[in-house]
Design an enzyme around this catalytic site. Structure first.
Site, short mmCIF file in Angstrom:
data_model
loop_
_atom_site.label_atom_id
_atom_site.label_comp_id
_atom_site.label_asym_id
_atom_site.label_seq_id
_atom_site.Cartn_x
_atom_site.Cartn_y
_atom_site.Cartn_z
N LYS A 71 -39.36 -0.24 -3.42
CA LYS A 71 -38.08 -0.12 -3.42
C LYS A 71 -37.52 -1.56 -3.63
CE LYS A 71 -38.24 -1.79 1.39
NZ LYS A 71 -37.86 -1.29 2.94
N MET A 115 -23.60 -23.97 -8.41
CA MET A 115 -23.64 -22.35 -9.09
C MET A 115 -24.78 -22.03 -9.96
SD MET A 115 -20.65 -20.03 -10.65
CE MET A 115 -19.50 -20.24 -9.19
N TYR A 123 -21.71 -31.78 -4.79
CA TYR A 123 -20.30 -31.62 -3.93
C TYR A 123 -20.26 -31.79 -2.58
CZ TYR A 123 -18.89 -28.09 -7.68
OH TYR A 123 -18.45 -27.58 -8.87
N ARG A 144 -33.01 2.65 13.51
CA ARG A 144 -32.52 2.55 12.31
C ARG A 144 -32.44 4.15 11.63
NH1 ARG A 144 -35.49 -1.44 8.17
NH2 ARG A 144 -36.83 0.21 8.11
#
EC number: 5.1.1.1
Length: 380
Positions: free
Chosen positions: A34, A315, A267, A135
């Protein structure tokens, strides 16, 4: 479309090796492929499984199963999420994909399609019961009503009963696993009286390895197939050793800078150089699935040695301190985010620990953009 400089390598021989280990423990495996085979590429992985003689596979959605049917795969395909819509039901029936029926709605969608388009012909289905996951699944405490419902629904033919273990890897929760096994056994005993040929499937990777007496007819291994240790961080870690990571991820060194003592990197000024250092900028970042959580604590491998990330992961870039490198590092050299060869290779479990997650998410995240972004995919 974002074009990435990241290269993902999928080692097929390692995949075969892991499969053989799992089969040596229990031959009747139904590998879980999956979520694009945990980010490894569902087409590639399914082809290897077919070549290795695997006759049963578990996909996530019916759409994933349809993709494999389009590729010519003839194996038994179990769609774990079941049908979401009438179109899902149609695809499952027409293309012989066995849907997991886990509630009344999923049952009704198959029944409706059978009545309208198949003259009520019985559709093979898998029935899921909830033994503790909370679930998907019919309540295991109400299996008598479930059996009565199925007996009066001739449009479906239950061929498989399954459930999912909550924590078979955690020894302190063995009582939970025992309770799940007992619930499943009670339900199976009753359902088998109504449907004598029904098969069972209960265990995942840690269940197969730690609870071999409770596997059922099929085990559904996932992360171990791809080389992750399902017991990492638990007292049973030794049970999951020996599997080989199938995925490697590398990116190029795109710049090398000298950063003066007292200067910040990245950053937010989260890292200051305590002395003059050399920094390599790597062409990978969170756009490539490499989490920002690795900022100031992750590592990469360049030429067989580990180097620590300094500053925040950006990024499309991250920075590492290469001051103490014993070999010349140049622009264009490969930096391994996962893998790297040798004893210092970065394992999926390590990335998961730095990230605060599990190896499953690591692989899915790093491999998620295969086919959507222009990452280079190399099959080895």
């Amino acid at each position: 479309m974002y074009s990435s400089s990241v290269c993902i390598k999928i080692h097929l021989e390692r995949l075969r090796y892991n499969l053989r280990i799992l089969r040596s423990r229990y031959p009747n495996v139904m590998p879980v492929i999956k979520a694009n085979a945990y980010g490894h590429g569902i087409r590639v992985v399914a082809n290897v499984l077919r070549d290795e003689g695997v006759q049963h596979m578990a996909v996530g959605s019916i759409t994933e199963g349809f993709l494999l049917r389009q590729e010519g795969h003839q194996a038994f395909l179990l769609a774990l999420l079941g049908p979401f819509s009438e179109e899902d039901a149609r695809i499952a029936v027409v293309h012989n994909i066995t849907p997991v029926i886990h509630n009344i709605e999923s049952l009704q969608s198959i029944v409706h399609y059978s009545r309208v388009h198949q003259g009520g012909t019985a559709v093979p289905v898998a029935i899921k019961i909830d033994t503790g996951m909370g679930r998907l699944g019919f309540s295991s405490n109400d299996y008598i009503s479930l059996i009565d419902l199925l007996r009066h629904t001739p449009e479906v033919n239950p061929i498989l009963l399954l459930s999912h273990l909550v924590a078979p890897e955690i020894s302190s929760l063995d009582n939970v696993t025992h309770n799940q096994v007992e619930q499943f056994a009670r339900a199976y005993k009753a359902i088998k009286e109504a449907f004598p040929t029904i098969k069972t499937s209960l265990t995942n990777s840690p269940g197969l390895l730690a609870w071999p007496n409770y596997i059922g007819d099929f085990s559904r291994p996932g992360i171990a197939l791809y080389g992750g240790n399902p017991f990492y961080g638990t007292s049973r870690v030794s049970l999951g050793k020996g599997f080989l990571p199938v995925m490697e991820v590398e990116a190029p060194v795109v710049a090398i800078n000298t950063v003066s003592a007292g200067s910040s990197i990245g950053y937010g000024c989260t890292y200051y150089a305590k002395e003059d250092i050399r920094v390599a900028v790597i062409g990978a970042g969170y756009a490539d699935g490499y989490s920002r959580s690795f900022s100031n604590k992750g590592w990469v491998v360049i030429k067989g040695k580990r180097y620590r990330i300094v500053g925040r992961v950006c990024m499309q870039m991250l920075m590492v301190d290469i001051t103490n490198s014993h070999s010349k590092i140049s622009i264009g050299d490969k930096a391994f985010l996962l893998g790297g060869g040798g004893s210092l290779a970065i394992k999926p479990e390590e990335l998961a620990e730095w990230w605060g997650t599990i190896p499953h998410e690591v692989c899915c995240s790093l491999g998620s953009s295969i086919g959507a972004q222009q990452k280079q995919l190399v099959i080895i």
